[in-house]
Design an enzyme around this catalytic site. Structure first.
Site, PDB file in Angstrom:
ATOM      1  N   ASN A 146       2.744  -7.584  -2.995  1.00  0.00           N
ATOM      2  CA  ASN A 146       1.537  -8.413  -2.853  1.00  0.00           C
ATOM      3  C   ASN A 146       1.218  -9.049  -4.209  1.00  0.00           C
ATOM      4  OD1 ASN A 146      -1.267  -9.092  -3.045  1.00  0.00           O
ATOM      5  ND2 ASN A 146      -1.634  -8.002  -1.139  1.00  0.00           N
TER       6      ASN A 146
ATOM      7  N   ASP B  51      -1.337 -11.179  -4.937  1.00  0.00           N
ATOM      8  CA  ASP B  51      -2.712 -11.693  -5.037  1.00  0.00           C
ATOM      9  C   ASP B  51      -3.259 -11.677  -6.462  1.00  0.00           C
ATOM     10  OD1 ASP B  51      -2.691 -11.815  -2.305  1.00  0.00           O
ATOM     11  OD2 ASP B  51      -4.090 -10.169  -1.986  1.00  0.00           O
ATOM     12  N   HIS B  52      -2.984 -10.581  -7.171  1.00  0.00           N
ATOM     13  CA  HIS B  52      -3.680 -10.434  -8.450  1.00  0.00           C
ATOM     14  C   HIS B  52      -3.052 -11.225  -9.591  1.00  0.00           C
ATOM     15  CE1 HIS B  52      -6.657  -8.190  -6.526  1.00  0.00           C
ATOM     16  NE2 HIS B  52      -5.799  -7.278  -6.095  1.00  0.00           N
TER      17      HIS B  52
ATOM     18  N   ARG C   6      -9.171 -18.311 -15.517  1.00  0.00           N
ATOM     19  CA  ARG C   6      -9.265 -19.459 -16.429  1.00  0.00           C
ATOM     20  C   ARG C   6      -9.260 -20.799 -15.697  1.00  0.00           C
ATOM     21  NH1 ARG C   6      -8.350 -18.294 -21.991  1.00  0.00           N
ATOM     22  NH2 ARG C   6      -9.597 -16.423 -22.249  1.00  0.00           N
TER      23      ARG C   6
ATOM     24  N   HIS D 187      -2.857 -12.501   0.467  1.00  0.00           N
ATOM     25  CA  HIS D 187      -4.086 -12.476   1.264  1.00  0.00           C
ATOM     26  C   HIS D 187      -4.914 -13.711   0.928  1.00  0.00           C
ATOM     27  CE1 HIS D 187      -7.904  -9.903   2.414  1.00  0.00           C
ATOM     28  NE2 HIS D 187      -7.809 -11.027   3.108  1.00  0.00           N
TER      29      HIS D 187
ATOM     30  N   ARG E 182      -8.095 -15.053   1.180  1.00  0.00           N
ATOM     31  CA  ARG E 182      -9.443 -14.583   1.534  1.00  0.00           C
ATOM     32  C   ARG E 182     -10.331 -15.771   1.867  1.00  0.00           C
ATOM     33  NH1 ARG E 182     -10.293  -8.918  -0.106  1.00  0.00           N
ATOM     34  NH2 ARG E 182     -12.393  -9.224   0.651  1.00  0.00           N
TER      35      ARG E 182
ATOM     36  N   ARG F  87     -10.880 -16.199  -3.499  1.00  0.00           N
ATOM     37  CA  ARG F  87     -11.091 -15.683  -4.854  1.00  0.00           C
ATOM     38  C   ARG F  87      -9.790 -15.509  -5.624  1.00  0.00           C
ATOM     39  NH1 ARG F  87     -12.922  -9.543  -3.389  1.00  0.00           N
ATOM     40  NH2 ARG F  87     -14.352 -10.678  -2.083  1.00  0.00           N
ATOM     41  N   HIS F  88      -8.656 -15.357  -4.918  1.00  0.00           N
ATOM     42  CA  HIS F  88      -7.376 -15.317  -5.652  1.00  0.00           C
ATOM     43  C   HIS F  88      -6.389 -16.338  -5.077  1.00  0.00           C
ATOM     44  CE1 HIS F  88      -6.753 -12.244  -2.568  1.00  0.00           C
ATOM     45  NE2 HIS F  88      -7.409 -11.318  -3.233  1.00  0.00           N
TER      46      HIS F  88
ATOM     47  N   GLU G 181      -1.809 -12.105   4.863  1.00  0.00           N
ATOM     48  CA  GLU G 181      -2.945 -11.267   5.262  1.00  0.00           C
ATOM     49  C   GLU G 181      -4.122 -12.191   5.534  1.00  0.00           C
ATOM     50  OE1 GLU G 181      -3.735  -8.416   2.250  1.00  0.00           O
ATOM     51  OE2 GLU G 181      -1.882  -7.333   2.588  1.00  0.00           O
TER      52      GLU G 181
ATOM     53  N   THR H 283     -12.265  -5.075  -2.511  1.00  0.00           N
ATOM     54  CA  THR H 283     -10.945  -5.148  -1.897  1.00  0.00           C
ATOM     55  C   THR H 283     -11.139  -4.774  -0.432  1.00  0.00           C
ATOM     56  OG1 THR H 283      -8.677  -4.298  -1.976  1.00  0.00           O
ATOM     57  CG2 THR H 283     -10.417  -2.758  -2.604  1.00  0.00           C
ATOM     58  N   THR H 284     -10.046  -4.715   0.354  1.00  0.00           N
ATOM     59  CA  THR H 284     -10.199  -4.449   1.778  1.00  0.00           C
ATOM     60  C   THR H 284     -10.562  -2.982   1.981  1.00  0.00           C
ATOM     61  OG1 THR H 284      -8.511  -6.108   2.106  1.00  0.00           O
ATOM     62  CG2 THR H 284      -9.090  -4.785   4.013  1.00  0.00           C
TER      63      THR H 284
ATOM     64  N   GLU I 288      -0.212  -1.710  10.284  1.00  0.00           N
ATOM     65  CA  GLU I 288      -0.123  -1.253   8.899  1.00  0.00           C
ATOM     66  C   GLU I 288      -1.212  -0.205   8.723  1.00  0.00           C
ATOM     67  OE1 GLU I 288       0.604  -4.079   5.806  1.00  0.00           O
ATOM     68  OE2 GLU I 288      -0.530  -2.916   4.344  1.00  0.00           O
TER      69      GLU I 288
ATOM     70  N   HIS J  59      -2.055   0.056   0.594  1.00  0.00           N
ATOM     71  CA  HIS J  59      -3.347   0.038  -0.099  1.00  0.00           C
ATOM     72  C   HIS J  59      -3.450   1.203  -1.072  1.00  0.00           C
ATOM     73  CE1 HIS J  59      -7.446  -0.913  -1.131  1.00  0.00           C
ATOM     74  NE2 HIS J  59      -7.242  -2.066  -0.527  1.00  0.00           N
ATOM     75  N   GLY J  60      -3.601   0.853  -2.344  1.00  0.00           N
ATOM     76  CA  GLY J  60      -3.819   1.855  -3.382  1.00  0.00           C
ATOM     77  C   GLY J  60      -2.586   2.662  -3.756  1.00  0.00           C
TER      78      GLY J  60
ATOM     79  N   GLY K 236       0.427  -4.012  -4.152  1.00  0.00           N
ATOM     80  CA  GLY K 236       0.069  -5.129  -5.019  1.00  0.00           C
ATOM     81  C   GLY K 236      -0.535  -4.724  -6.342  1.00  0.00           C
ATOM     82  N   HIS K 237      -1.777  -4.246  -6.312  1.00  0.00           N
ATOM     83  CA  HIS K 237      -2.569  -4.074  -7.523  1.00  0.00           C
ATOM     84  C   HIS K 237      -1.845  -3.256  -8.590  1.00  0.00           C
ATOM     85  CE1 HIS K 237      -5.845  -2.263  -9.963  1.00  0.00           C
ATOM     86  NE2 HIS K 237      -6.322  -3.494  -9.891  1.00  0.00           N
TER      87      HIS K 237
END
Ligand code: PXP
Length: 242
Positions: A10, A12-13, A21, A46, A48, A52-53, A73, A103-104, A154, A193-194, A215-216
């Site tokens: 993922n 996203d980040h 920026r 994702h 959203r 936001r990302h 997503e 986050t979700t 999932e 997730h996580g 992802g994160h």
């Protein structure tokens, strides 16, 4: 049963850092292509509702440029359905979304939102988009996924990830039982997730789980060891658990 576990990365980040920026660096598509070189089996993004990302333009580029499957997503809204039908990603994972969350948080209530989800799932399926429902490891939710005709679920590993190692056994059992129940009913099982290299082992060891979406942690770890090394380390941890 222990088929090779796929890793969906993922990105996203990468977009979160770019958007801090407001320019076009770092580019999430460049990160996605690098992730593919490092062994990612798929890319997840994702879009959203508040953008936001990941942005609409990112999704258009990912859909056009990736050499591996794209998993979009999305919240269960008409706007997102329209975007998914336009870009036809290989897969769409329906997630719950609340603007104020970081986050979700928590899985989709597929049982409670059955009537709302039914036409959405049907339209995605008839466009050949593989539908996945991001749910809690709960029998009611798996039953709803089955009735909705979703080919994939999932399982949300967020609760598991946030517990300390000594407190995880009950949640791990919920995940293991849910994976077995879904697979027995012909639903492909993913999880995410996580997840980190420290907690991935018991999840990767669940035999019915076919794909992890992470992802994160990978983007964070890329700061220290680089994205390719972070992905290779995760891949090694997953293979070792199998
Ligand atoms: N799977 C789903 C459905 C998600 O919504 C997310 C977070 O966007 C992930 C996996 C990845 O979670 P994390 O970024 O914590 O690895």
């Amino acid at each position: 049963m222990n088929e090779r576990l796929r890793l969906g990365v993922n990105i996203d980040h990468v977009a979160t850092i770019r958007n801090a920026r407001g320019g076009d660096y770092p580019d999430p598509v460049r990160a996605a292509l690098l992730a593919c070189q490092a062994g990612a089996d798929g890319i997840t993004a994702h879009l959203r509702e508040d953008r936001r990302h990941i942005t609409d333009f990112d999704i258009a580029r990912l859909a056009a440029e990736l050499p591996v499957p794209l998993n979009l997503e999305m919240a269960a809204t008409n706007e997102m359905l329209g975007i998914a039908l336009r870009h036809r990603p290989n897969a769409a994972c329906i997630v719950p979304e609340r603007r104020e969350e970081r986050t979700t948080e928590g899985g989709l209530d597929a049982a409670g939102q059955f009537a709302h989800l039914q036409p959405l799932v049907e339209q995605l399926r008839s466009a050949n988009v593989r539908v996945s429902l991001f749910i809690e490891p709960d029998e009611r939710q798996i039953d709803a996924a089955l009735r909705l005709g979703a080919p994939v679920v999932e399982l949300h590993t967020g609760r598991f990830a946030h517990l300390s190692e000594g407190e995880r056994s009950q949640e791990l059992k919920r995940l293991t039982d849910a994976a077995a129940l879904a697979a027995k009913n012909g639903i492909e099982v993913h999880a995410g997730h996580g997840l980190t290299t420290d907690n991935v082992t018991p999840i990767a060891a669940i035999p019915q789980v076919r794909e992890l979406n992470i992802g994160h942690y990978l983007i964070g770890e890329a700061i220290f060891v680089g994205l390719e090394a972070a992905i290779r380390q995760m891949r090694a941890a997953m293979d070792h658990a199998r």
